[in-house]
Design a protein around this motif. Structure first.
Motif, short mmCIF file in Angstrom:
data_model
loop_
_atom_site.label_atom_id
_atom_site.label_comp_id
_atom_site.label_asym_id
_atom_site.label_seq_id
_atom_site.Cartn_x
_atom_site.Cartn_y
_atom_site.Cartn_z
N GLU A 113 0.83 -1.21 0.00
CA GLU A 113 0.00 0.00 0.00
C GLU A 113 0.87 1.26 0.00
OE1 GLU A 113 -3.73 2.34 2.13
OE2 GLU A 113 -3.09 0.42 3.01
N VAL A 114 1.98 1.21 0.74
CA VAL A 114 2.89 2.37 0.76
C VAL A 114 3.46 2.60 -0.64
CG1 VAL A 114 5.08 3.26 1.69
CG2 VAL A 114 3.45 2.12 3.22
N GLU A 115 3.84 1.52 -1.30
CA GLU A 115 4.38 1.64 -2.67
C GLU A 115 3.33 2.21 -3.62
OE1 GLU A 115 6.39 -1.28 -5.96
OE2 GLU A 115 6.51 -1.93 -3.87
N HIS A 116 2.09 1.72 -3.47
CA HIS A 116 0.99 2.20 -4.31
C HIS A 116 0.75 3.70 -4.05
CE1 HIS A 116 -2.83 2.29 -6.41
NE2 HIS A 116 -3.43 2.75 -5.31
N VAL A 129 -7.67 8.25 -11.37
CA VAL A 129 -6.85 7.29 -10.63
C VAL A 129 -7.67 6.00 -10.49
CG1 VAL A 129 -5.66 6.79 -8.46
CG2 VAL A 129 -5.62 9.12 -9.40
N ALA A 130 -7.13 4.94 -11.04
CA ALA A 130 -7.88 3.67 -11.10
C ALA A 130 -8.08 3.08 -9.70
CB ALA A 130 -7.14 2.68 -11.98
N ALA A 131 -9.12 2.28 -9.57
CA ALA A 131 -9.38 1.58 -8.30
C ALA A 131 -8.26 0.57 -8.04
CB ALA A 131 -10.72 0.86 -8.38
N SER A 132 -8.03 0.30 -6.77
CA SER A 132 -7.02 -0.70 -6.38
C SER A 132 -7.53 -1.37 -5.11
CB SER A 132 -5.67 -0.03 -6.13
OG SER A 132 -5.69 0.60 -4.86
N LEU A 133 -6.70 -2.24 -4.54
CA LEU A 133 -7.06 -2.87 -3.26
C LEU A 133 -7.25 -1.83 -2.17
CD1 LEU A 133 -4.54 -5.87 -3.13
CD2 LEU A 133 -7.04 -6.01 -3.28
N TRP A 134 -6.64 -0.64 -2.34
CA TRP A 134 -6.61 0.34 -1.24
C TRP A 134 -7.38 1.61 -1.53
CZ3 TRP A 134 -2.10 -1.80 -3.42
CH2 TRP A 134 -1.64 -2.94 -2.73
N ASN A 135 -7.99 1.69 -2.71
CA ASN A 135 -8.79 2.89 -3.01
C ASN A 135 -9.82 2.59 -4.08
OD1 ASN A 135 -6.13 3.08 -4.76
ND2 ASN A 135 -7.68 4.26 -5.88
N GLN A 136 -10.93 3.34 -4.01
CA GLN A 136 -11.89 3.32 -5.11
C GLN A 136 -11.36 4.25 -6.21
OE1 GLN A 136 -15.55 4.53 -3.19
NE2 GLN A 136 -15.94 2.47 -2.44
N GLU A 137 -11.89 4.09 -7.42
CA GLU A 137 -11.49 5.03 -8.49
C GLU A 137 -11.84 6.45 -8.07
OE1 GLU A 137 -12.30 4.35 -12.89
OE2 GLU A 137 -13.60 6.11 -12.52
N THR A 178 2.87 5.91 -2.95
CA THR A 178 4.01 6.66 -3.49
C THR A 178 3.85 6.86 -4.99
OG1 THR A 178 5.36 5.56 -1.82
CG2 THR A 178 6.54 6.74 -3.53
N THR A 179 3.46 5.80 -5.69
CA THR A 179 3.25 5.87 -7.15
C THR A 179 2.17 6.88 -7.50
OG1 THR A 179 3.85 3.54 -7.31
CG2 THR A 179 2.70 4.48 -9.21
N ILE A 180 1.04 6.81 -6.79
CA ILE A 180 -0.08 7.72 -7.07
C ILE A 180 0.31 9.16 -6.73
CG2 ILE A 180 -2.48 8.32 -6.49
CD1 ILE A 180 -2.10 5.67 -8.15
N LEU A 181 0.99 9.34 -5.60
CA LEU A 181 1.42 10.70 -5.21
C LEU A 181 2.27 11.32 -6.31
CD1 LEU A 181 1.69 13.01 -3.10
CD2 LEU A 181 3.69 11.80 -2.19
N HIS A 182 3.24 10.56 -6.85
CA HIS A 182 4.11 11.12 -7.88
C HIS A 182 3.34 11.39 -9.18
CE1 HIS A 182 7.41 9.63 -5.18
NE2 HIS A 182 7.63 10.92 -5.31
#
Length: 340
Positions: free
Chosen positions: A273-276, A298-306, A278-282
């Motif tokens: 989740e931290v890596e994800h 920003v696409a949905a993932s295990l840790w966020n909705q779209e 970091t990627t989205i933040l950048h």
């Protein structure tokens, strides 16, 4: 986590030169988007503090107009009793600490301490630390007032400033037992003490503890790199600094260990989740730095909705404390004219 209820009552204790301004803007954006009620300094544009360098009391802030305040983000000194007179009992308490040697160098440079106290030479930090008490007395004296704009008399920016902001009184700074007792109390009072050197992990932990969304912990870094000071790893200066600011070191070391432990208690997916994040933040920082007119999806993932971000989100993301306070105070006046 769908079973998790977003927490909206929060106290953020700012600390000196630790990334607090960046986080305060993030908290301002969170509350402003939800039309939550902030504890606002009573005065006009130049009134940015809630009692700092002392705790808050009711003369410092504007009356509330809802059932209770939601967020206290402006600068104050931590005092559990004073803050619990203002904030609801279920508020989360959050702060950030920075490695004390890095924090000291940053403050020394930012406030021009060497110039204010008349130090010349190649290594002003080493010179300062050889006679720290003497130079600090000069820095905090009424005679130096005109040379240190924005810093009230009697306030040291070099002597355990984080401990001061966290409510550990000066009498305790050289007493290890007293410092330890204060830290035990802070450990009970604070939901999360973030660590500047581990900001990504700290923010993901905050998101999990508060049940926030990924877009709530995105932030715009301040573009003010610290001036690299010569001989900044001088071992004798570092040892002297530890002696001079012992309370800050004890505070930082305790809560750095605590953060490591809290991270270790998270599930196996925490590093992912931290890596994800970091990627989205950048991605978001690139988008907000560009001239793109389109939305960012920003696409949905295990840790966020779209979610979809606009240029207006970028504008709000870049707002600093002063700008947010102006918006919040104007909105306060418009809703309740005549009150202050």
């Amino acid at each position: 986590d769908p079973g998790c209820t977003e927490k909206i009552n929060l106290v953020f204790i700012r600390t000196e030169r630790s990334g607090s301004d960046v986080l305060a803007s993030m908290f301002h954006r969170f509350g402003h988007e939800r039309k939550l009620e902030f504890v606002l300094p009573r005065g006009g544009e130049d009134d940015l503090w809630l009692g700092w360098p002392a705790p808050v009391w009711k003369n410092h802030y504007r009356p509330r107009h809802t059932r209770h305040f939601n967020l206290l983000v402006e600068r104050t000194v931590y005092d559990k009793q004073a803050i619990s007179d203002v904030m609801p009992h279920d508020a989360a308490y959050v702060t950030v600490l920075r490695e004390p040697w890095a924090q000291f160098k940053s403050a020394f440079h930012h406030y021009g301490v060497g110039k204010v106290v008349g130090i010349q030479g190649d290594d002003p930090i080493a010179q300062f630390l050889q006679r720290a008490e003497v130079y600090d007395a000069v820095y905090t004296s009424p005679a130096a007032a005109s040379r240190r704009p924005g810093v009230p008399g009697g306030v040291s920016v070099t002597h355990s400033p984080m401990a001061r902001d966290m409510g550990i009184s000066g009498q305790a700074w050289s007493n290890e037992t007293a410092i330890h007792e204060h830290i035990k109390t802070l450990d009970k009072d604070f939901t999360l003490v973030m660590i500047a050197e581990r900001l990504y992990e700290s923010l993901v932990l905050l998101k999990r503890l508060m049940c926030w969304r990924l877009q709530d912990i995105l932030y715009w870094p301040l573009q003010s790199p610290d001036n690299p000071l010569r001989l900044d790893s001088n071992p004798s200066s570092m040892a002297r600094h530890r002696e001079w600011s012992l309370a800050d070191y004890k505070l930082y070391e305790h809560f750095n260990r605590t953060l490591h432990r809290k991270i270790a208690e998270q599930g196996k997916d925490f590093p992912e989740e931290v890596e994800h994040f970091t990627t989205i933040l950048h991605k978001v920082l690139d988008y907000c730095s560009s001239a793109q007119k389109t939305y960012l999806v920003v696409a949905a993932s295990l840790w966020n909705q779209e979610f979809v971000l606009s240029r207006d989100y970028c504008r709000r993301m870049k707002m600093n404390t002063q700008q947010y306070l102006n918006v919040l105070k104007t909105s306060y006046q418009n809703h309740w004219p005549g009150t202050q």
